[in-house]
Design an enzyme around this catalytic site. Structure first.
Site, short mmCIF file in Angstrom:
data_model
loop_
_atom_site.label_atom_id
_atom_site.label_comp_id
_atom_site.label_asym_id
_atom_site.label_seq_id
_atom_site.Cartn_x
_atom_site.Cartn_y
_atom_site.Cartn_z
N SER A 1 1.63 2.04 -9.91
CA SER A 1 0.64 1.73 -10.93
C SER A 1 0.93 2.56 -12.17
CB SER A 1 -0.75 2.09 -10.41
OG SER A 1 -1.72 2.07 -11.44
N TYR B 1 -7.27 7.14 -6.84
CA TYR B 1 -6.27 6.09 -7.04
C TYR B 1 -5.05 6.66 -7.76
CZ TYR B 1 -4.10 1.73 -8.53
OH TYR B 1 -3.20 0.72 -8.76
N LYS C 1 -1.23 6.96 -6.09
CA LYS C 1 -0.04 6.31 -6.65
C LYS C 1 1.00 7.33 -7.10
CE LYS C 1 -1.26 2.13 -5.79
NZ LYS C 1 -0.48 1.27 -4.89
N LYS D 1 -3.77 -10.40 -12.53
CA LYS D 1 -5.06 -11.04 -12.27
C LYS D 1 -5.20 -11.28 -10.76
CE LYS D 1 -7.90 -14.94 -13.63
NZ LYS D 1 -8.03 -16.09 -14.52
N THR D 2 -6.01 -10.42 -10.12
CA THR D 2 -6.26 -10.53 -8.67
C THR D 2 -7.73 -10.22 -8.39
OG1 THR D 2 -5.77 -8.20 -8.25
CG2 THR D 2 -3.91 -9.74 -8.13
#
Length: 190
Positions: A58, A114, A118, A146-147
């Protein structure tokens, strides 16, 4: 309007993390990846066509986002790290989170668990690449895809977000290893 109601509570839970949410995040993003990799390594070592490991990273993993300058410099030196040292650092991070000391200790404040998960995925990728030079082991930031995980607010369709991982999976046997890619270009995570 999409931030009203239930979505607002979801966004708040991502930005303002509890200790338990941080543990869950680290267990999923780092430890889950590590355990799955360890389970698959015996099979990957048998590959006659050259094994590939591509870990999803990320933008939040880039070390420029680490406020603690001393730790940032230490993380750049992958040769001085192993899994035990990573786990000790993550324990310290969780202890500081539990005691409300993230900012004082210089940990990331934006999506802290997060971001840390990562960052250590990138570090673990480099450790694995060093340990298994016969394999091509890299990590890739797919972009803001886009998820459902981001409530479909991403700007890239999933097919475009997969390009970097597919490129690395199909890389030649003498291709890059131990590297971070921002989509399809080698990046500067460390």
């Amino acid at each position: 309007m999409w931030l009203s109601g239930k979505a607002a509570h979801l966004v708040e839970s991502v930005i303002i993390q509890t200790y338990d949410e941080a543990v869950k995040c680290l267990n999923t993003n780092y430890y889950g990846l590590k355990w799955a990799t360890e389970a698959l390594l015996p099979l990957l070592k048998k590959s006659t066509s050259g094994a590939r490991i591509i870990n999803t990273s990320s933008l939040r993993s880039e070390l420029q986002r680490m406020p603690n300058e001393k730790l940032r410099e230490s993380l750049r030196d992958a040769d001085s790290w192993d899994e035990a040292r990573i786990e000790a650092m993550l324990s310290e991070f969780l202890e500081d989170m539990k005691n409300g000391r993230l900012e004082a200790a210089g940990w990331p404040m934006m999506l802290p668990a997060y971001s840390m998960s990562k960052m250590v995925v990138n570090l673990y990728t480099r450790i694995l690449a060093r340990r298994h030079p016969e394999m091509r082991i890299n990590c890739v930031h797919p972009g803001f895809v886009k998820t459902e995980i981001n409530w479909n607010t991403g700007v890239l369709p999933p097919e475009e977000g997969a390009r970097g991982a597919v490129m690395l999976a199909l890389a030649p046997g003498d291709g890059p290893t131990g590297c971070y890619f921002d989509q399809t270009k080698m990046g500067e995570a460390w």
